[in-house]
Design a protein around this motif. Sequence first.
Motif, PDB file in Angstrom:
ATOM      1  N   HIS A 184      34.923  36.520  37.015  1.00 45.24           N
ATOM      2  CA  HIS A 184      35.136  35.913  38.330  1.00 45.24           C
ATOM      3  C   HIS A 184      34.125  36.360  39.382  1.00 45.24           C
ATOM      4  CE1 HIS A 184      38.916  34.053  37.172  1.00 45.24           C
ATOM      5  NE2 HIS A 184      39.160  35.164  36.477  1.00 45.24           N
ATOM      6  N   GLN A 185      33.057  37.051  39.011  1.00 43.46           N
ATOM      7  CA  GLN A 185      32.133  37.583  40.001  1.00 43.46           C
ATOM      8  C   GLN A 185      31.435  36.491  40.803  1.00 43.46           C
ATOM      9  OE1 GLN A 185      29.254  40.023  38.037  1.00 43.46           O
ATOM     10  NE2 GLN A 185      28.834  38.506  36.475  1.00 43.46           N
ATOM     11  N   ALA A 186      31.245  35.323  40.231  1.00 43.63           N
ATOM     12  CA  ALA A 186      30.587  34.234  40.960  1.00 43.63           C
ATOM     13  C   ALA A 186      31.473  33.713  42.090  1.00 43.63           C
ATOM     14  CB  ALA A 186      30.245  33.106  40.000  1.00 43.63           C
ATOM     15  N   ASP A 187      32.787  33.869  41.973  1.00 50.73           N
ATOM     16  CA  ASP A 187      33.729  33.378  42.983  1.00 50.73           C
ATOM     17  C   ASP A 187      33.979  34.387  44.101  1.00 50.73           C
ATOM     18  OD1 ASP A 187      34.011  31.267  41.197  1.00 50.73           O
ATOM     19  OD2 ASP A 187      35.801  32.136  40.278  1.00 50.73           O
ATOM     20  N   LEU A 188      33.516  35.607  43.941  1.00 52.13           N
ATOM     21  CA  LEU A 188      33.820  36.672  44.894  1.00 52.13           C
ATOM     22  C   LEU A 188      32.771  36.739  46.000  1.00 52.13           C
ATOM     23  CD1 LEU A 188      34.837  39.435  42.354  1.00 52.13           C
ATOM     24  CD2 LEU A 188      36.356  38.004  43.724  1.00 52.13           C
ATOM     25  N   ALA A 189      33.221  37.189  47.171  1.00 55.32           N
ATOM     26  CA  ALA A 189      32.331  37.350  48.310  1.00 55.32           C
ATOM     27  C   ALA A 189      31.378  38.521  48.069  1.00 55.32           C
ATOM     28  CB  ALA A 189      33.167  37.602  49.566  1.00 55.32           C
ATOM     29  N   ALA A 190      30.334  38.603  48.879  1.00 54.37           N
ATOM     30  CA  ALA A 190      29.344  39.679  48.762  1.00 54.37           C
ATOM     31  C   ALA A 190      29.926  40.967  49.340  1.00 54.37           C
ATOM     32  CB  ALA A 190      28.059  39.288  49.481  1.00 54.37           C
ATOM     33  N   LEU A 191      30.764  41.601  48.549  1.00 57.10           N
ATOM     34  CA  LEU A 191      31.421  42.840  48.939  1.00 57.10           C
ATOM     35  C   LEU A 191      31.227  43.881  47.850  1.00 57.10           C
ATOM     36  CD1 LEU A 191      34.846  41.315  50.051  1.00 57.10           C
ATOM     37  CD2 LEU A 191      33.168  42.316  51.582  1.00 57.10           C
ATOM     38  N   ASP A 192      31.310  45.147  48.242  1.00 57.46           N
ATOM     39  CA  ASP A 192      31.403  46.232  47.272  1.00 57.46           C
ATOM     40  C   ASP A 192      32.886  46.510  47.079  1.00 57.46           C
ATOM     41  OD1 ASP A 192      28.672  46.470  47.126  1.00 57.46           O
ATOM     42  OD2 ASP A 192      28.544  48.184  48.471  1.00 57.46           O
ATOM     43  N   PHE A 193      33.357  46.435  45.840  1.00 55.87           N
ATOM     44  CA  PHE A 193      34.757  46.665  45.522  1.00 55.87           C
ATOM     45  C   PHE A 193      34.908  47.970  44.764  1.00 55.87           C
ATOM     46  CE2 PHE A 193      34.433  41.997  45.520  1.00 55.87           C
ATOM     47  CZ  PHE A 193      35.468  41.668  46.387  1.00 55.87           C
ATOM     48  N   VAL A 194      35.936  48.728  45.107  1.00 57.20           N
ATOM     49  CA  VAL A 194      36.356  49.866  44.297  1.00 57.20           C
ATOM     50  C   VAL A 194      37.812  49.604  43.929  1.00 57.20           C
ATOM     51  CG1 VAL A 194      36.825  52.335  44.191  1.00 57.20           C
ATOM     52  CG2 VAL A 194      34.774  51.514  45.340  1.00 57.20           C
ATOM     53  N   VAL A 195      38.089  49.576  42.633  1.00 59.23           N
ATOM     54  CA  VAL A 195      39.450  49.354  42.147  1.00 59.23           C
ATOM     55  C   VAL A 195      39.994  50.703  41.684  1.00 59.23           C
ATOM     56  CG1 VAL A 195      40.871  48.189  40.426  1.00 59.23           C
ATOM     57  CG2 VAL A 195      38.924  46.995  41.445  1.00 59.23           C
ATOM     58  N   ARG A 196      41.112  51.089  42.263  1.00 58.68           N
ATOM     59  CA  ARG A 196      41.768  52.340  41.881  1.00 58.68           C
ATOM     60  C   ARG A 196      43.092  52.004  41.197  1.00 58.68           C
ATOM     61  NH1 ARG A 196      41.789  56.876  45.968  1.00 58.68           N
ATOM     62  NH2 ARG A 196      40.820  58.171  44.414  1.00 58.68           N
ATOM     63  N   ILE A 197      43.259  52.489  39.994  1.00 57.67           N
ATOM     64  CA  ILE A 197      44.505  52.278  39.259  1.00 57.67           C
ATOM     65  C   ILE A 197      45.526  53.291  39.779  1.00 57.67           C
ATOM     66  CG2 ILE A 197      45.601  52.229  36.988  1.00 57.67           C
ATOM     67  CD1 ILE A 197      43.469  50.041  37.418  1.00 57.67           C
ATOM     68  N   VAL A 198      46.703  52.801  40.204  1.00 58.02           N
ATOM     69  CA  VAL A 198      47.699  53.694  40.792  1.00 58.02           C
ATOM     70  C   VAL A 198      48.959  53.830  39.954  1.00 58.02           C
ATOM     71  CG1 VAL A 198      46.900  53.341  43.157  1.00 58.02           C
ATOM     72  CG2 VAL A 198      48.655  51.843  42.218  1.00 58.02           C
ATOM     73  N   LYS A 199      49.111  52.983  38.932  1.00 59.75           N
ATOM     74  CA  LYS A 199      50.309  53.031  38.102  1.00 59.75           C
ATOM     75  C   LYS A 199      49.922  52.736  36.660  1.00 59.75           C
ATOM     76  CE  LYS A 199      54.657  50.556  37.532  1.00 59.75           C
ATOM     77  NZ  LYS A 199      55.413  49.393  37.996  1.00 59.75           N
ATOM     78  N   PRO A 200      50.442  53.495  35.710  1.00 67.16           N
ATOM     79  CA  PRO A 200      50.108  53.256  34.305  1.00 67.16           C
ATOM     80  C   PRO A 200      50.579  51.877  33.835  1.00 67.16           C
ATOM     81  CG  PRO A 200      51.317  55.315  34.553  1.00 67.16           C
ATOM     82  CD  PRO A 200      51.353  54.631  35.868  1.00 67.16           C
ATOM     83  N   PHE A 201      49.792  51.297  32.931  1.00 64.58           N
ATOM     84  CA  PHE A 201      50.205  50.051  32.299  1.00 64.58           C
ATOM     85  C   PHE A 201      49.704  50.025  30.867  1.00 64.58           C
ATOM     86  CE2 PHE A 201      46.140  49.095  34.284  1.00 64.58           C
ATOM     87  CZ  PHE A 201      45.462  48.377  33.318  1.00 64.58           C
TER      88      PHE A 201
END
Length: 131
Positions: A89-106
């Motif tokens: 989905h990177q082509a659909d995303l705005a020009a931002l720097d994203f950091v994804v933090r996992i907060v709950k086990p799955f």
Amino acid sequence: MQLAEMGDQHSGASGQQGFPRDRRLLKTDEYSSVFNFRCSQGGSFCRVYARPNTLANARLGIVVGKRELRTAVARNLAKRTVRELFRLHQADLAALDFVVRIVKPFGKSDVLLVREELLRLLHKSKRCQKS
């Protein structure tokens, strides 16, 4: 994954389907600047931090702590899930720097829920562009 799909994944012609180094956050300063910008969206499995960048494309960083996911298998599954969703989905995303933090086990059974949540959070993070 079938052989035809693997060939398409690694083809350099489109350039949009891969996950090259210029689409990643690599340095500690890059992560820190995103966290310090203090624009985030939270869900039940993960939290997405975002900050506008001067590039034409989005970049991704992933934080998975041993406290949240104790085994390497679980941490790798989390990182693979996030990277794959971003890659598609990177082509659909705005020009931002994203950091994804996992907060709950799955686990494997929750991967679809995590993908839906993460996609929703990434698109909600467009608000951070205006800050």
